[in-house]
Motif scaffolding. Structure first.
Motif, PDB file in Angstrom:
ATOM      1  N   ARG A   1       0.830  -1.209   0.000  1.00 46.26           N
ATOM      2  CA  ARG A   1       0.000   0.000   0.000  1.00 46.26           C
ATOM      3  C   ARG A   1       0.869   1.266   0.000  1.00 46.26           C
ATOM      4  O   ARG A   1       0.578   2.232  -0.709  1.00 46.26           O
ATOM      5  CB  ARG A   1      -0.924  -0.011   1.221  1.00 46.26           C
ATOM      6  CG  ARG A   1      -1.927   1.132   1.252  1.00 46.26           C
ATOM      7  CD  ARG A   1      -2.973   0.908   2.334  1.00 46.26           C
ATOM      8  NE  ARG A   1      -2.357   0.798   3.667  1.00 46.26           N
ATOM      9  CZ  ARG A   1      -2.239  -0.344   4.322  1.00 46.26           C
ATOM     10  NH1 ARG A   1      -2.673  -1.472   3.786  1.00 46.26           N
ATOM     11  NH2 ARG A   1      -1.685  -0.362   5.527  1.00 46.26           N
TER      12      ARG A   1
ATOM     13  N   GLN B   1       2.296   1.702  -3.509  1.00 43.34           N
ATOM     14  CA  GLN B   1       1.254   2.057  -4.473  1.00 43.34           C
ATOM     15  C   GLN B   1       0.787   3.496  -4.289  1.00 43.34           C
ATOM     16  O   GLN B   1       0.591   4.232  -5.266  1.00 43.34           O
ATOM     17  CB  GLN B   1       0.063   1.105  -4.330  1.00 43.34           C
ATOM     18  CG  GLN B   1       0.347  -0.310  -4.814  1.00 43.34           C
ATOM     19  CD  GLN B   1      -0.788  -1.274  -4.527  1.00 43.34           C
ATOM     20  OE1 GLN B   1      -1.638  -1.003  -3.674  1.00 43.34           O
ATOM     21  NE2 GLN B   1      -0.802  -2.409  -5.194  1.00 43.34           N
ATOM     22  N   ASP B   2       0.604   3.906  -3.041  1.00 43.27           N
ATOM     23  CA  ASP B   2       0.092   5.250  -2.768  1.00 43.27           C
ATOM     24  C   ASP B   2       1.048   6.339  -3.236  1.00 43.27           C
ATOM     25  O   ASP B   2       0.621   7.450  -3.566  1.00 43.27           O
ATOM     26  CB  ASP B   2      -0.173   5.416  -1.267  1.00 43.27           C
ATOM     27  CG  ASP B   2      -1.359   4.598  -0.788  1.00 43.27           C
ATOM     28  OD1 ASP B   2      -2.116   4.109  -1.652  1.00 43.27           O
ATOM     29  OD2 ASP B   2      -1.529   4.427   0.432  1.00 43.27           O
TER      30      ASP B   2
END
Length: 525
Positions: free
Chosen positions: A237, A240-241
């Motif tokens: 995460r 990806q962020d």
């Protein structure tokens, strides 16, 4: 962390010192232990320790003699004398040689600890580390990590001693994660540098690991391993962020190690996995222990070259039948065979493009509505994808749409579909096994279904269609050997026998004759 050398001729004393003192907590790392002064002098030259804990009475060369030798070349090294002799003469000589402390045997642990803390403070003052800014600490930590992953095993322990005070870990395990940004060559100026900085800042702000830059990769020395519950998803995460929309990453983590001196092994595991980055799924973290490539490249040794023509023919059949699932299965099967034989990106792309090109050419020859040039962009696009999964998705997406367009009435019974297929492909080397595989049927079961519906076996029905087409071609004036080839009988003699069996006359007897009712019946029972 300061390096310590222990010199005492009693093995029990040396081993005891290593166990009763928490050297790391006090800012020290023991890099060696020796049994006499001569060895202490030699090891000092090799390791340059900041502190030597040394006994006075030892064979060959006693402690005071060793200190005198070392002082000739090193005025900064600290010495802590251990002795069972409370003799002022020894203490006086030690003071003259600028010894930092004097502890009597048997050793009092608390007294020894206090002496070590005092010496640590003095070393901090001398080195200036007590005033080291956070920026410098980060820079030094990154430098030491990079040195460790490139160091020879002989140098790793010394580097570990320097790195330990600059790190803290949730557990004993250590692991290296390497990440590569995707599509940066097509992004705006500075994207690569920008995304690396975002990853580093995000990891630091969440306290997940220590970042470093190495070539095209952003690396992290993780504070907790990715096998811990939620750790892998948390890192995924985070990565990806930080990416811009439509842009991803490729990431791999090496195996877990338990000493900082061994992080090179974890680094090399991650790097080795990224060498096959084309076969790794984008946007995921792959672990070296997960065998992430086994579905494609397992047991690669000894594989025969894939039969590209056979895959192209099977794909052609699936497209002509309008079987979208069959198209997907054939692409998957072909891709796995290609990767098993040669997993390089270039080899897979070139071979897959050849399979698709042959299949589409066959299809265009059968269906006038299909223009092979319409699919030139697809073949060109195959070479642009940086990941195997994206490549296969692009191929399947367009070919599945083509299959749906050609599918016609997919609700027809399977036997009827097979009969129609034979009418279109009678001139090819058709087999019941091939048809059964395309429809996911058992060969024997499909054969019984076919005979029950048509009254003929699969091969008898195929022969009748071929002979029917042969009669037409012969009446049009074609030569016997040409007709034999055109309807799927490479052997002219075999064609003669088949023709006579179903028509009752030789092929030459009806060549050029006017059309009449076919002697070969294809009516179903």
């Amino acid at each position: 962390m300061y390096k310590v050398l222990v010199a005492d001729d009693e093995p029990a004393i040396r081993q005891g010192l290593l166990k009763i003192v928490d050297w790391g907590a006090l800012g020290f790392c023991v890099v060696g232990d020796v049994s006499n002064g001569r060895k202490a002098v030699a090891l000092h030259q090799e390791l340059s320790p900041e502190l030597i804990v040394i006994d006075i009475r030892m064979p060959r060369m006693d402690g005071l003699q060793a200190i005198r030798e070392i002082r000739k070349t090193d005025r900064d090294c600290q010495f802590l004398i251990l002795s069972g002799y409370a003799d002022f003469a020894y203490a006086k000589q030690a003071i003259e040689m600028d010894v930092s402390g004097y502890v009597l045997k048997p050793i009092d642990v608390e007294e020894l600890r206090e002496e070590l803390l005092r010496i640590r403070a003095k070393l901090d003052q001398l080195s200036g580390r007590a005033k080291l800014s956070e920026f410098h600490a980060d820079a030094l930590r990154e430098e030491l990590i990079l040195k460790l992953i490139a160091a020879d095993p002989a140098d790793a322990q010394q580097l570990e001693c320097e790195l330990v005070p600059l790190t803290s870990f949730a557990g004993k395990s250590k692991q290296i994660l390497l990440v590569e940004a995707e599509d940066f060559s097509q992004a705006g100026p500075g994207y690569l540098e920008s995304i690396k900085m975002r990853w580093l800042e995000a990891a630091e702000s969440e306290g997940l690991g220590y970042g470093f830059l190495t070539g095209m990769y952003t690396g992290f020395l993780l504070k907790e391993d990715l096998n811990r519950q939620g750790a892998k998803s948390k890192w995924t995460r985070l990565l990806q962020d930080a990416c811009e929309p439509g842009r991803g990453f490729t990431a791999a983590a090496g195996r877990i190690v338990y000493d900082l001196a061994d992080i090179r092994q974890s680094y090399e595991g991650a790097l080795g996995l990224l060498k096959d980055r084309f076969l790794l799924d984008e946007g995921q973290i792959h672990l070296a222990t997960e065998h992430v490539l086994s579905h494609l490249v397992a047991e690669t040794n000894g594989h025969a070259p894939p039969d590209l023509e056979a895959f192209a023919t099977k794909l052609f059949y699936m497209l002509d039948l309008g079987r979208c699932e069959g198209v997907a299965e054939t692409l998957k099967e072909a891709g796995k065979a290609l990767a098993a034989y040669n997993s390089s990106e270039t080899a897979i792309k070139t071979s897959l493009a050849q399979v698709l090109s042959v299949a589409l050419s066959k299809l265009a020859a059968l269906h006038p509505s299909i223009n092979i040039q319409d699919y030139a962009p697809l073949l060109a696009e195959l070479y642009q994808h940086t990941h195997y999964d994206k490549l296969m998705h692009a191929a399947h997406s367009q070919l599945a749409e083509l299959a749906r367009r050609l599918g016609g009435d997919g609700s027809l019974p399977v036997v009827k579909q097979v009969m129609d297929f034979i009418q279109r492909h009678y001139y090819e080397n058709l087999k019941l096994e091939t048809m059964a595989e395309m429809y996911n049927y058992n060969k024997g079961y499909l054969g019984r279904m076919f005979k029950q519906h048509t009254g003929d076996s699969f091969h008898t029905f195929l022969d009748k269609v071929r002979i029917q087409q042969a009669s037409r071609l012969l009446r049009e004036g074609n030569k016997v050997y040409e007709v034999s080839e055109l309807v799927g009988y490479p052997n002219v003699g075999y064609f003669h026998s088949k023709f006579k069996k179903y028509v009752g006359a030789s092929p030459s007897s009806i060549k050029g004759a006017p059309p009449k009712a076919e002697a070969v019946s294809l009516e179903t029972s």
